[in-house]
Scaffold this motif. Sequence first.
Motif, PDB file in Angstrom:
ATOM      1  N   VAL A  78       0.874  -1.161   0.000  1.00 60.24           N
ATOM      2  CA  VAL A  78       0.000   0.000   0.000  1.00 60.24           C
ATOM      3  C   VAL A  78       0.917   1.217   0.000  1.00 60.24           C
ATOM      4  N   SER A  79       0.923   1.941  -1.101  1.00 58.28           N
ATOM      5  CA  SER A  79       1.838   3.066  -1.265  1.00 58.28           C
ATOM      6  C   SER A  79       1.165   4.339  -0.764  1.00 58.28           C
ATOM      7  N   LEU A 122     -12.197 -10.820   0.907  1.00 57.86           N
ATOM      8  CA  LEU A 122     -11.947  -9.466   1.406  1.00 57.86           C
ATOM      9  C   LEU A 122     -10.521  -9.013   1.109  1.00 57.86           C
ATOM     10  N   LEU A 123      -9.531  -9.822   1.494  1.00 56.77           N
ATOM     11  CA  LEU A 123      -8.147  -9.412   1.273  1.00 56.77           C
ATOM     12  C   LEU A 123      -7.804  -9.367  -0.209  1.00 56.77           C
ATOM     13  N   ALA A 124      -8.374 -10.279  -0.989  1.00 55.70           N
ATOM     14  CA  ALA A 124      -8.123 -10.249  -2.433  1.00 55.70           C
ATOM     15  C   ALA A 124      -8.598  -8.924  -3.023  1.00 55.70           C
ATOM     16  N   SER A 125      -9.740  -8.449  -2.564  1.00 61.00           N
ATOM     17  CA  SER A 125     -10.282  -7.190  -3.060  1.00 61.00           C
ATOM     18  C   SER A 125      -9.406  -6.011  -2.652  1.00 61.00           C
ATOM     19  N   TYR A 126      -9.054  -5.925  -1.381  1.00 64.22           N
ATOM     20  CA  TYR A 126      -8.222  -4.812  -0.918  1.00 64.22           C
ATOM     21  C   TYR A 126      -6.835  -4.864  -1.543  1.00 64.22           C
ATOM     22  N   HIS A 127      -6.323  -6.063  -1.767  1.00 65.57           N
ATOM     23  CA  HIS A 127      -5.016  -6.219  -2.400  1.00 65.57           C
ATOM     24  C   HIS A 127      -5.057  -5.680  -3.828  1.00 65.57           C
ATOM     25  N   ARG A 128      -6.150  -5.970  -4.549  1.00 62.77           N
ATOM     26  CA  ARG A 128      -6.294  -5.470  -5.913  1.00 62.77           C
ATOM     27  C   ARG A 128      -6.371  -3.936  -5.914  1.00 62.77           C
ATOM     28  N   GLY A 129      -7.159  -3.376  -4.996  1.00 64.71           N
ATOM     29  CA  GLY A 129      -7.232  -1.923  -4.913  1.00 64.71           C
ATOM     30  C   GLY A 129      -5.893  -1.293  -4.584  1.00 64.71           C
ATOM     31  N   ALA A 130      -5.128  -1.951  -3.710  1.00 60.48           N
ATOM     32  CA  ALA A 130      -3.801  -1.451  -3.352  1.00 60.48           C
ATOM     33  C   ALA A 130      -2.867  -1.461  -4.564  1.00 60.48           C
ATOM     34  N   ALA A 133      -5.480   5.161   3.471  1.00 61.77           N
ATOM     35  CA  ALA A 133      -5.081   4.603   2.175  1.00 61.77           C
ATOM     36  C   ALA A 133      -5.665   3.215   1.956  1.00 61.77           C
ATOM     37  N   VAL A 134      -5.741   2.419   3.024  1.00 59.54           N
ATOM     38  CA  VAL A 134      -6.337   1.079   2.912  1.00 59.54           C
ATOM     39  C   VAL A 134      -7.824   1.189   2.576  1.00 59.54           C
ATOM     40  N   VAL A 135      -8.529   2.082   3.257  1.00 58.14           N
ATOM     41  CA  VAL A 135      -9.951   2.284   2.971  1.00 58.14           C
ATOM     42  C   VAL A 135     -10.147   2.725   1.521  1.00 58.14           C
ATOM     43  N   LEU A 136      -9.286   3.614   1.041  1.00 59.48           N
ATOM     44  CA  LEU A 136      -9.351   4.057  -0.348  1.00 59.48           C
ATOM     45  C   LEU A 136      -9.206   2.882  -1.305  1.00 59.48           C
ATOM     46  N   ALA A 137      -8.239   2.010  -1.042  1.00 62.22           N
ATOM     47  CA  ALA A 137      -8.038   0.833  -1.896  1.00 62.22           C
ATOM     48  C   ALA A 137      -9.281  -0.046  -1.921  1.00 62.22           C
TER      49      ALA A 137
END
Length: 425
Positions: A103-104, A125-133, A396-400
């Motif tokens: 997460v940059s 859940l993590l797959a989704s946030y990982h993709r957004g990141a 930033a995590v919420v944004l992703a």
Amino acid sequence: MSSSSETTQKALRAMSALQNLEQLLEDIRKKPASKEPPENLPAEIPVSPDGIRKRLAFLLNKTGSDFPYLSGEKHFSELSALEGNIENYIGMSLVPTGVIGPVSVLGSMAKGDFYVPMATSEGSLLASYHRGAKACYLAGGATSVCLIDGVQRSPVFKFDNLGNLGTFLVWILGQIDKFHRITERTSRFAKLIDMKSNVEGNHLILTFEYHTGDASGQNMVTICTDAICQHIIQNAPVQPQFWFIESNFSGDKKATSHSFANVRGKKVTAEIALPKRVVHEVLKTTPEAMADYWRSSTIGTIQSGAIGAQGHYANGLTALFIATGQDVACVSEASVGITRMELTDDGGLYVSVTLPNLIVGTVGGGTSLPTQRECLELLGCYGAGNTRKFAEICGAVVLAGEISIAAALSAGQFSAAHKKFGRKK
């Protein structure tokens, strides 16, 4: 959140003095429009011992962090460390913990690429946030800034008539300097920054607002407010018929209409401009479809009567809170916020999130428990001096997460993703 001029000036002074605002603006100007793909975090479905080993080795190499308790290499046995965290203890509830990233983040305190731990039992859940990141990383990273902070406690006093209430309130307004001194005597870290009053009939609510250092602060503000109230009861010229330390007005552990007129915890806002190429290649949709989905979903949110307008802040925050030892019930207020998506002049997508009630801490509470400490150390956020940094990472995590779920819904991928990641085979 609108603010009084006094509060706004306090926020600007804090940002300039504590967070080097000029340097942040310079960093934003220099931020690259895009980055090369990061080295891939070893991902897998389903879970395997080999995959766990690879991820632990990857994180050790990238961050220098290891996880003896989280990985099971060490077993927790120091029961005295649980004092202040649990009563009637019988054992640990095991919640699966994974990692996303990098997460940059470009913030006033958080600067760099972070591998973020999240604890959940919800597949996909993590797959989704990982993709957004990943999308945010390729777009040059998210700007995330902690703007202002404050935690409240709101005692209520009842009087037999408005005249006595008024006499009491006039006396209270002359005691502010004394309240500051009581706070300083009661806590090494709490600072009283404001007091507001609200009259309803013969009830008076006083809202005391504090800075709480690097702790989330609910216990701290309760103890300080109680000390102030004891002084009030002992010295006031008019005695209330009764009083309570909390009137249920402060917003503690609930979403309230105060969310965008006040701050509770930390107010964080994060933004990014996603190039059309990243939206196509990573998110498998179009900026136009995502903007259309955001507009339609916001109208739906308004019709539902929700406070704020966002997709699923609670998903990411709950997983992050469990992993890092936060007060998880504070998600009820922390998950209030606003997501905005709009097309940019070059055909890309601008996305922002604003969280006015982010209650987090890097000391106290559950942050020193063994696995929670390891997760905070992974982020470089354990201990004093790191709460604003942690809050900006949360933003930033919420944004992703908002980017990924909007992409999935706009492209018709939502059901397929849950079938792939969220069901037992």
